[in-house]
Design a protein around this motif. Sequence first.
Motif, PDB file in Angstrom:
ATOM      1  N   VAL A 195      45.282  40.672  35.460  1.00 45.32           N
ATOM      2  CA  VAL A 195      45.239  39.409  34.714  1.00 45.32           C
ATOM      3  C   VAL A 195      46.348  39.389  33.669  1.00 45.32           C
ATOM      4  CG1 VAL A 195      43.870  38.040  33.078  1.00 45.32           C
ATOM      5  CG2 VAL A 195      42.796  38.965  35.132  1.00 45.32           C
ATOM      6  N   GLU A 196      46.516  40.491  32.952  1.00 46.36           N
ATOM      7  CA  GLU A 196      47.541  40.564  31.908  1.00 46.36           C
ATOM      8  C   GLU A 196      48.953  40.446  32.481  1.00 46.36           C
ATOM      9  OE1 GLU A 196      46.462  44.155  29.883  1.00 46.36           O
ATOM     10  OE2 GLU A 196      44.625  43.250  29.104  1.00 46.36           O
ATOM     11  N   HIS A 197      49.138  40.890  33.704  1.00 47.68           N
ATOM     12  CA  HIS A 197      50.447  40.793  34.359  1.00 47.68           C
ATOM     13  C   HIS A 197      50.561  39.533  35.225  1.00 47.68           C
ATOM     14  CE1 HIS A 197      50.478  45.104  33.295  1.00 47.68           C
ATOM     15  NE2 HIS A 197      51.759  44.857  33.098  1.00 47.68           N
ATOM     16  N   ARG A 198      49.579  38.636  35.066  1.00 43.50           N
ATOM     17  CA  ARG A 198      49.561  37.357  35.788  1.00 43.50           C
ATOM     18  C   ARG A 198      49.618  37.535  37.309  1.00 43.50           C
ATOM     19  NH1 ARG A 198      49.910  33.157  32.323  1.00 43.50           N
ATOM     20  NH2 ARG A 198      50.807  33.517  30.288  1.00 43.50           N
ATOM     21  N   LYS A 199      48.827  38.530  37.773  1.00 44.10           N
ATOM     22  CA  LYS A 199      48.709  38.789  39.200  1.00 44.10           C
ATOM     23  C   LYS A 199      47.269  38.534  39.606  1.00 44.10           C
ATOM     24  CE  LYS A 199      52.456  42.045  39.387  1.00 44.10           C
ATOM     25  NZ  LYS A 199      52.920  43.359  39.728  1.00 44.10           N
ATOM     26  N   PRO A 200      47.024  38.198  40.866  1.00 39.44           N
ATOM     27  CA  PRO A 200      45.637  37.966  41.310  1.00 39.44           C
ATOM     28  C   PRO A 200      44.815  39.254  41.224  1.00 39.44           C
ATOM     29  CG  PRO A 200      47.240  37.218  42.952  1.00 39.44           C
ATOM     30  CD  PRO A 200      47.998  37.958  41.908  1.00 39.44           C
ATOM     31  N   PRO A 201      43.759  39.263  40.411  1.00 40.70           N
ATOM     32  CA  PRO A 201      43.006  40.508  40.216  1.00 40.70           C
ATOM     33  C   PRO A 201      42.277  41.006  41.455  1.00 40.70           C
ATOM     34  CG  PRO A 201      41.969  38.686  39.041  1.00 40.70           C
ATOM     35  CD  PRO A 201      43.270  38.179  39.564  1.00 40.70           C
ATOM     36  N   LEU A 202      41.722  40.114  42.258  1.00 45.29           N
ATOM     37  CA  LEU A 202      41.037  40.592  43.472  1.00 45.29           C
ATOM     38  C   LEU A 202      42.021  41.248  44.423  1.00 45.29           C
ATOM     39  CD1 LEU A 202      38.277  38.005  44.463  1.00 45.29           C
ATOM     40  CD2 LEU A 202      38.014  40.292  43.526  1.00 45.29           C
ATOM     41  N   LYS A 203      43.203  40.681  44.544  1.00 43.86           N
ATOM     42  CA  LYS A 203      44.227  41.267  45.416  1.00 43.86           C
ATOM     43  C   LYS A 203      44.637  42.647  44.903  1.00 43.86           C
ATOM     44  CE  LYS A 203      48.428  40.070  47.882  1.00 43.86           C
ATOM     45  NZ  LYS A 203      47.920  40.487  49.158  1.00 43.86           N
ATOM     46  N   ALA A 204      44.743  42.774  43.563  1.00 45.10           N
ATOM     47  CA  ALA A 204      45.093  44.081  42.984  1.00 45.10           C
ATOM     48  C   ALA A 204      44.025  45.120  43.318  1.00 45.10           C
ATOM     49  CB  ALA A 204      45.259  43.945  41.473  1.00 45.10           C
ATOM     50  N   ILE A 205      42.758  44.713  43.245  1.00 46.00           N
ATOM     51  CA  ILE A 205      41.663  45.632  43.560  1.00 46.00           C
ATOM     52  C   ILE A 205      41.669  45.968  45.054  1.00 46.00           C
ATOM     53  CG2 ILE A 205      39.135  45.804  43.665  1.00 46.00           C
ATOM     54  CD1 ILE A 205      39.206  44.198  40.958  1.00 46.00           C
ATOM     55  N   GLN A 206      41.898  44.962  45.892  1.00 43.12           N
ATOM     56  CA  GLN A 206      41.985  45.200  47.334  1.00 43.12           C
ATOM     57  C   GLN A 206      43.047  46.254  47.627  1.00 43.12           C
ATOM     58  OE1 GLN A 206      42.143  40.717  48.356  1.00 43.12           O
ATOM     59  NE2 GLN A 206      41.923  41.793  50.297  1.00 43.12           N
ATOM     60  N   GLU A 207      44.218  46.084  47.031  1.00 46.55           N
ATOM     61  CA  GLU A 207      45.329  46.990  47.309  1.00 46.55           C
ATOM     62  C   GLU A 207      45.082  48.372  46.723  1.00 46.55           C
ATOM     63  OE1 GLU A 207      48.689  44.797  45.821  1.00 46.55           O
ATOM     64  OE2 GLU A 207      48.671  43.427  47.551  1.00 46.55           O
ATOM     65  N   HIS A 208      44.485  48.420  45.539  1.00 53.10           N
ATOM     66  CA  HIS A 208      44.247  49.712  44.893  1.00 53.10           C
ATOM     67  C   HIS A 208      43.269  50.570  45.687  1.00 53.10           C
ATOM     68  CE1 HIS A 208      44.348  52.349  41.344  1.00 53.10           C
ATOM     69  NE2 HIS A 208      43.099  52.629  41.657  1.00 53.10           N
ATOM     70  N   TRP A 209      42.186  49.959  46.195  1.00 47.43           N
ATOM     71  CA  TRP A 209      41.157  50.715  46.911  1.00 47.43           C
ATOM     72  C   TRP A 209      41.213  50.529  48.422  1.00 47.43           C
ATOM     73  CZ3 TRP A 209      40.004  49.368  41.834  1.00 47.43           C
ATOM     74  CH2 TRP A 209      39.593  50.430  41.032  1.00 47.43           C
ATOM     75  N   HIS A 210      42.178  49.748  48.908  1.00 47.28           N
ATOM     76  CA  HIS A 210      42.314  49.524  50.357  1.00 47.28           C
ATOM     77  C   HIS A 210      41.023  48.969  50.952  1.00 47.28           C
ATOM     78  CE1 HIS A 210      46.025  51.716  49.963  1.00 47.28           C
ATOM     79  NE2 HIS A 210      45.356  52.705  49.399  1.00 47.28           N
ATOM     80  N   VAL A 211      40.524  47.903  50.335  1.00 50.80           N
ATOM     81  CA  VAL A 211      39.276  47.287  50.788  1.00 50.80           C
ATOM     82  C   VAL A 211      39.515  45.801  51.070  1.00 50.80           C
ATOM     83  CG1 VAL A 211      37.780  48.916  49.555  1.00 50.80           C
ATOM     84  CG2 VAL A 211      38.508  46.812  48.412  1.00 50.80           C
ATOM     85  N   SER A 212      38.537  45.190  51.720  1.00 48.44           N
ATOM     86  CA  SER A 212      38.598  43.759  52.019  1.00 48.44           C
ATOM     87  C   SER A 212      38.352  42.938  50.760  1.00 48.44           C
ATOM     88  CB  SER A 212      37.541  43.405  53.066  1.00 48.44           C
ATOM     89  OG  SER A 212      36.251  43.590  52.507  1.00 48.44           O
ATOM     90  N   ARG A 213      38.632  41.643  50.830  1.00 46.70           N
ATOM     91  CA  ARG A 213      38.384  40.763  49.687  1.00 46.70           C
ATOM     92  C   ARG A 213      36.895  40.738  49.299  1.00 46.70           C
ATOM     93  NH1 ARG A 213      41.036  36.820  46.810  1.00 46.70           N
ATOM     94  NH2 ARG A 213      39.707  35.173  45.991  1.00 46.70           N
ATOM     95  N   PRO A 214      35.962  40.635  50.274  1.00 45.65           N
ATOM     96  CA  PRO A 214      34.542  40.670  49.885  1.00 45.65           C
ATOM     97  C   PRO A 214      34.148  41.978  49.189  1.00 45.65           C
ATOM     98  CG  PRO A 214      34.762  39.779  52.091  1.00 45.65           C
ATOM     99  CD  PRO A 214      36.116  40.303  51.698  1.00 45.65           C
TER     100      PRO A 214
END
Length: 198
Positions: free
Chosen positions: A134-153
């Motif tokens: 959020v602070e870097h103005r990036k989509p937070p769910l996408k950041a979490i998806q990429e960090h943990w290699h998981v789906s959006r849900p």
Amino acid sequence: MVESADGWYGFGLRGIGWVEVALAKVDGSPEIVGLRIDVRPMFVDESERYVLDMTAEQQRQWAIDNTPHGVAPAAVITAERLRSLPLAELRAAVAARMAGDEAFGAFEKVARERGKAWPDEHYRQVAEVYKSAVEHRKPPLKAIQEHWHVSRPAAAKYVKGARERGFLGWPERAGLAGYDAPESPFAEYRASRSTRQT
């Protein structure tokens, strides 16, 4: 697991095929940066061992030609097949091998832990990744998806868990990313709706 001279690590995975991954350090952690998947003969009997001496292209064609009629999708890479890739297990196995540890033990450990409840530390990390995005103005769910290699849900469930444990606040308005509000933007709507129904 088979390690090739070009830095790829291969796995024969039942129901998926031959999968190769390449790892590199990303932000200090070993991450999968390359993926190859191929149809190969997974199980051959003694009379078919000659197949293993064939080139990869010949093995692929042999596997296709010897797939039973009506099971052709087994030779085709599908979205379902890709979703079933155990990426966390593959990453753990290769990272263990690179560190000089036992690869299959690491693979099995991650596989066993799948489905277990995450500890609070996981949800604290989710909150930090969310806030940073959020602070870097990036989509937070996408950041979490990429960090943990998981789906959006799955990423959304991680965020929900972090909020339920008090590690992450809510956005000011629905549809916006944020974490400063003390309650869900839907809470007021739900409250007004239940008042009208009584």
